[in-house]
Design an enzyme around this catalytic site. Structure first.
Site, PDB file in Angstrom:
ATOM      1  N   ASP A  83     -18.148  53.730  36.943  1.00 30.45           N
ATOM      2  CA  ASP A  83     -16.944  54.559  36.877  1.00 30.45           C
ATOM      3  C   ASP A  83     -16.669  55.088  35.478  1.00 30.45           C
ATOM      4  O   ASP A  83     -17.160  54.576  34.475  1.00 30.45           O
ATOM      5  CB  ASP A  83     -15.730  53.789  37.408  1.00 30.45           C
ATOM      6  N   GLU A 140     -15.010  49.228  37.434  1.00 27.89           N
ATOM      7  CA  GLU A 140     -14.879  48.202  36.398  1.00 27.89           C
ATOM      8  C   GLU A 140     -13.625  48.458  35.570  1.00 27.89           C
ATOM      9  O   GLU A 140     -13.005  47.532  35.051  1.00 27.89           O
ATOM     10  CB  GLU A 140     -16.117  48.195  35.494  1.00 27.89           C
ATOM     11  N   GLU A 141     -13.249  49.729  35.446  1.00 26.95           N
ATOM     12  CA  GLU A 141     -12.106  50.097  34.616  1.00 26.95           C
ATOM     13  C   GLU A 141     -10.777  50.001  35.355  1.00 26.95           C
ATOM     14  O   GLU A 141      -9.731  50.375  34.805  1.00 26.95           O
ATOM     15  CB  GLU A 141     -12.281  51.543  34.091  1.00 26.95           C
ATOM     16  N   ARG A 182     -24.410  35.742  22.978  1.00 28.95           N
ATOM     17  CA  ARG A 182     -23.520  34.611  22.736  1.00 28.95           C
ATOM     18  C   ARG A 182     -23.441  33.737  23.976  1.00 28.95           C
ATOM     19  O   ARG A 182     -23.194  34.241  25.074  1.00 28.95           O
ATOM     20  CB  ARG A 182     -22.123  35.077  22.349  1.00 28.95           C
ATOM     21  N   HIS A 364     -13.748  54.035  24.791  1.00 31.12           N
ATOM     22  CA  HIS A 364     -12.486  54.613  25.273  1.00 31.12           C
ATOM     23  C   HIS A 364     -11.934  55.639  24.287  1.00 31.12           C
ATOM     24  O   HIS A 364     -10.724  55.895  24.256  1.00 31.12           O
ATOM     25  CB  HIS A 364     -11.448  53.524  25.556  1.00 31.12           C
TER      26      HIS A 364
END
Length: 392
Positions: A83, A140-141, A182, A364
């Site tokens: 998206d 996802e957003e 990580r 963004h």
């Protein structure tokens, strides 16, 4: 197979131009969360043409491509997101968004392209034994009731079983083609508290006859800045940011209500719980002290992204083989959030970060663009990871 027989970046050199065209096509044709119909069709048709068993409309416009080879019993899932965001693009690029107010400002066009590149390679070479599940996720957003949640609720892991799941996001500021890894907590849980303070309205010249929600809100905003410094262990990381404050219509009117909204970020369930308890207690106490009342709408957002140690060690080994130890570094904690966290609550796995270039605009941002120089690296990563996990 030996290590030099697994997929490598040079294996994708002759696909570089095609991957770039694909990425720029997706960039020019972005779709918002839960509106990814054309993107999903584009992905599904590509996968079908390469021989994948394709399931559409999983949790909305989600697409899952499944490929089984040999007799191996292991299965792997690799997820990407599709998206875009409600942002007016300001890149001025020839392949800029053709949809006003919608753009790929987070790099999901690149993420999708890299997994498509790996999908084509795996279908053509089939140097594995077992099952590959390629998950192309919508929304996802979305922020809440996201695509990951929707796909899981639609039976993703029951319908497409896997032993582990892997995902990736680009990382502006890190060299293109480098990786940041990580183990354990990586990205923050993100909650939102909307706090409405109700007082008693009145004339600005007679404040003693009113209960001023503006003063109460101002006191609360400043006191909330002590939550992390005085309620969270200094060795832990957390953020409380008040992003909005609303109240009043005129300088000579004390309003009835004021509202503040805060973003709360944390990296452990314990700290997350502490932050909510302290913010609720502080808001109630300050409102009472001023003679006001308070109502709190607490929205629990995405949980913490927690990478499993074994899968992270495996993925780190793969990326080190792929690009060399000098291009692999430890990723700092990231206070941003990511709904891949929901997948990791169900399956062990690892979320990686791929460098997007030191000069890249932030995510963004209306001037952001995915770095095409990373496409072959990402495609090679997913192909090699699948081959190694499902070694023939």
């Amino acid at each position: 197979m030996t290590s030099n027989q697994f997929a490598s970046i040079p294996d994708f050199k002759d696909k570089e131009a095609e991957l770039t065209r694909t990425r720029r096509h997706l960039h020019a044709n972005p779709e918002l969360s839960f509106e990814e119909r054309e993107t999903a069709n584009y992905v599904a048709e590509r996968l079908e043409s390469w021989g994948y068993e394709v399931t559409r409309n999983v949790g909305g416009y989600g697409v899952v491509g499944r490929l089984t080879q040999g007799t191996g019993g292991r299965s792997i899932a690799i997820r990407t997101d599709m998206d875009a965001l409600p942002i007016v693009e300001e890149t001025g690029l020839p392949y800029a968004s053709t949809k006003q107010g919608v753009m790929h400002a987070c790099g999901h066009d690149g993420h999708t392209t890299m997994l498509l590149g790996a999908a084509e390679y795996l279908a053509r070479t089939r140097h594995f034994t077992g099952t590959v599940n390629l998950i192309f996720q919508p929304a996802e957003e979305a922020g809440k009731v996201s695509g990951a949640q929707a796909m899981i609720a639609d039976g993703l892991f029951e319908r497409f079983p896997c032993d582990a799941i892997f995902g990736l996001h680009n990382h502006p500021g890190a060299p293109a083609g480098s990786f940041l890894m990580r183990s354990g907590p990586l990205m923050a849980a993100a909650d939102t508290a909307t706090i409405t303070i109700t007082g008693r309205g009145g004339h600005a010249s007679r404040p003693h006859l009113a209960v001023d929600p503006i003063v109460t809100a101002a006191n609360l905003v400043m006191t909330l800045q002590t939550v992390v410094s005085r309620s969270v262990n200094p060795t832990e990381t957390a953020v409380v940011t008040v992003g909005t404050i609303k109240g009043g219509t005129a300088s000579n009117v004390i309003p009835e209500r004021a509202e503040i909204a805060a973003s709360i970020r944390s990296f452990s369930p314990e700290v997350r719980k502490t932050l909510e308890q302290r913010i609720r207690a502080i808001a109630g106490a300050i409102a009472e002290a001023h003679g006001a009342t308070v109502d709190i709408d607490w929205e629990h957002g995405y949980p913490v992204v927690v990478n499993a140690p074994e899968e992270t060690a495996f993925a780190t080994d793969v990326v080190t083989e792929l690009v060399g130890a000098g291009r692999v570094s430890e990723c700092p904690l990231i206070p941003g959030s990511e709904d891949f966290a929901y997948f990791l609550e169900h399956k062990p796995g690892c979320f990686l970060r791929l460098g997007n270039g030191e000069g890249s605009a932030f995510l963004h941002n209306p001037k952001y663009d995915f770095n095409d120089a990373s496409l072959t690296t990402g495609a090679a990563l997913w192909a090699r990871l699948a081959e190694r996990y499902l070694q023939a």
